[in-house]
Design a protein around this motif. Structure first.
Motif, PDB file in Angstrom:
ATOM      1  N   GLN A   1       0.825  -1.213   0.000  1.00  0.00           N
ATOM      2  CA  GLN A   1       0.000   0.000   0.000  1.00  0.00           C
ATOM      3  C   GLN A   1       0.854   1.256   0.000  1.00  0.00           C
ATOM      4  O   GLN A   1       0.554   2.230  -0.701  1.00  0.00           O
TER       5      GLN A   1
ATOM      6  N   GLN B   1       2.284   1.821  -3.432  1.00  0.00           N
ATOM      7  CA  GLN B   1       1.299   2.392  -4.344  1.00  0.00           C
ATOM      8  C   GLN B   1       1.115   3.882  -4.091  1.00  0.00           C
ATOM      9  O   GLN B   1       1.020   4.686  -5.027  1.00  0.00           O
ATOM     10  N   ARG B   2       1.089   4.296  -2.843  1.00  0.00           N
ATOM     11  CA  ARG B   2       0.920   5.719  -2.512  1.00  0.00           C
ATOM     12  C   ARG B   2       2.102   6.537  -3.008  1.00  0.00           C
ATOM     13  O   ARG B   2       1.932   7.650  -3.524  1.00  0.00           O
TER      14      ARG B   2
ATOM     15  N   THR C   1       4.106   5.710  -5.470  1.00  0.00           N
ATOM     16  CA  THR C   1       4.017   5.696  -6.932  1.00  0.00           C
ATOM     17  C   THR C   1       2.993   6.714  -7.424  1.00  0.00           C
ATOM     18  O   THR C   1       3.157   7.328  -8.490  1.00  0.00           O
ATOM     19  N   ASN C   2       1.922   6.918  -6.636  1.00  0.00           N
ATOM     20  CA  ASN C   2       0.872   7.881  -6.998  1.00  0.00           C
ATOM     21  C   ASN C   2       1.276   9.329  -6.722  1.00  0.00           C
ATOM     22  O   ASN C   2       0.449  10.241  -6.851  1.00  0.00           O
ATOM     23  N   CYS C   3       2.534   9.549  -6.341  1.00  0.00           N
ATOM     24  CA  CYS C   3       3.051  10.896  -6.045  1.00  0.00           C
ATOM     25  C   CYS C   3       2.361  11.527  -4.840  1.00  0.00           C
ATOM     26  O   CYS C   3       2.187  12.751  -4.772  1.00  0.00           O
ATOM     27  N   GLN C   4       1.966  10.702  -3.869  1.00  0.00           N
ATOM     28  CA  GLN C   4       1.325  11.213  -2.657  1.00  0.00           C
ATOM     29  C   GLN C   4       2.335  11.583  -1.576  1.00  0.00           C
ATOM     30  O   GLN C   4       1.947  12.115  -0.536  1.00  0.00           O
TER      31      GLN C   4
ATOM     32  N   PRO D   1       7.658  15.161  -5.903  1.00  0.00           N
ATOM     33  CA  PRO D   1       7.349  13.778  -5.511  1.00  0.00           C
ATOM     34  C   PRO D   1       8.623  12.989  -5.232  1.00  0.00           C
ATOM     35  O   PRO D   1       9.655  13.186  -5.878  1.00  0.00           O
TER      36      PRO D   1
ATOM     37  N   GLU E   1      10.283   5.698  -4.115  1.00  0.00           N
ATOM     38  CA  GLU E   1      10.350   4.818  -2.944  1.00  0.00           C
ATOM     39  C   GLU E   1      11.777   4.535  -2.510  1.00  0.00           C
ATOM     40  O   GLU E   1      12.032   4.249  -1.341  1.00  0.00           O
TER      41      GLU E   1
ATOM     42  N   TYR F   1       2.956  13.313   3.400  1.00  0.00           N
ATOM     43  CA  TYR F   1       2.125  12.295   2.768  1.00  0.00           C
ATOM     44  C   TYR F   1       0.710  12.852   2.639  1.00  0.00           C
ATOM     45  O   TYR F   1       0.121  13.296   3.622  1.00  0.00           O
TER      46      TYR F   1
ATOM     47  N   ARG G   1      -3.011  12.041   2.063  1.00  0.00           N
ATOM     48  CA  ARG G   1      -4.009  10.970   2.075  1.00  0.00           C
ATOM     49  C   ARG G   1      -5.177  11.395   1.204  1.00  0.00           C
ATOM     50  O   ARG G   1      -5.749  12.482   1.385  1.00  0.00           O
ATOM     51  N   LEU G   2      -5.560  10.557   0.265  1.00  0.00           N
ATOM     52  CA  LEU G   2      -6.641  10.884  -0.656  1.00  0.00           C
ATOM     53  C   LEU G   2      -7.970  11.019   0.097  1.00  0.00           C
ATOM     54  O   LEU G   2      -8.145  10.454   1.185  1.00  0.00           O
TER      55      LEU G   2
END
Length: 289
Positions: A51, A54-55, A57-60, A69, A72, A84, A86-87
């Protein structure tokens, strides 16, 4: 004359919030670690390794200063500031009101309903007392008390607890009341040195006088089981203990914790439970529990 109690009904909660940004400053312990290693170790309760990958990778995850960004495998340095994002998510159901008990230019006292969290944390970001206070300030207080600041809670109540929440609305009130809360805790801790306050639970002892403290906290609680003694004291230390799924653990009885002191008296005995009035003499997290 005491002003009439009235209810403030906030705007309906939106289906999803705006997400939330969590900023961190990297300490020496994580210097040389990758971004992925930092989050999977520091915030393991907030997601699995996959998880967090993925976050990222999503540039979060970005640098605070440049919003660049991070990958990892980016190596972190002590002092780096990262965020970070959070969506947006749908928060659990929560009341969107509170009752105003008293207010003037300096202070605001409200009755918080059960089910409403005071400050953003965990699953709650906008459905909080703080979110409602912002609405109340802009809709009402800023018009009636233009020199007042945004109301700031001076203490907390658990999400499942209802009761009085005191807020400061000026810098002077915040300093004064924060000092009073601190003094009250110090007096409670000092009382543990008295002969009446040895370790454990005292049966029927009088203990220190709560009226000597500038501010006091009194709860009405429902306990499991029937308490035999009409009044008593509890002074078991409280501190953080490890708990699965929580990075910071939780606060509970601990021999290495800070001194905690509570007094209670029985109000009503039922078949398998007791209603008690509890006076908190030290301000430890989750002390009423």
């Amino acid at each position: 004359m005491c002003p009439a109690i009235h209810r403030f009904l906030g705007n309906p909660w939106r289906v999803t919030n705006n997400g939330h940004r969590y900023a961190d400053k990297i300490g020496g312990r994580f210097a040389g670690k990758t971004v992925l290693q930092y989050y999977e170790q520091q915030y393991s309760a907030a997601g699995t390794r996959e998880q967090w990958q993925q976050r990222i990778t999503n540039c979060q995850v970005t640098y605070n200063t440049t919003s660049e960004p991070l990958a990892e495998d980016t190596k972190l340095k002590a002092g780096d500031e990262i965020t970070y994002y959070r969506l947006p998510w749908t928060e659990p159901e929560a009341p969107n009101f509170f009752d105003v008990l008293y207010e003037d230019e300096h202070v605001l006292a409200i009755c918080k309903p059960a089910g409403l969290q005071v400050l953003p944390k965990g699953l709650f970001c906008q459905r909080t007392v703080l979110g409602l206070l912002q609405q109340y300030h802009y809709q009402k207080r800023s018009l009636e008390y233009p020199d007042s600041l945004m109301p700031a809670p001076l203490h907390r109540l658990g999400r499942g607890t209802s009761g009085v929440l005191l807020c400061a609305c000026t810098a002077e009130a915040r300093v004064k009341l924060t000092r009073d809360f601190s003094t009250s805790t110090e007096l409670g801790v000092a009382s543990l040195d008295t002969p009446a306050a040895t370790s454990g639970v005292q049966k029927g002892t009088a203990g220190p006088d709560p009226a000597q403290r500038p501010l006091g906290k009194m709860y009405r609680a429902l306990t499991s089981g029937v308490i035999q003694h009409d009044q008593s004291e509890v002074n078991v230390p409280i501190g953080p203990v490890s708990y699965p799924g929580l990075n910071t653990g939780l606060f509970a009885a601990s021999s290495t914790g800070k001194p905690a002191y509570s007094q209670y008296r029985v109000l009503e005995r039922r078949q398998d439970s007791t209603i008690v009035e509890v006076t908190i003499l030290t301000g430890r997290p989750h002390q009423i529990r």
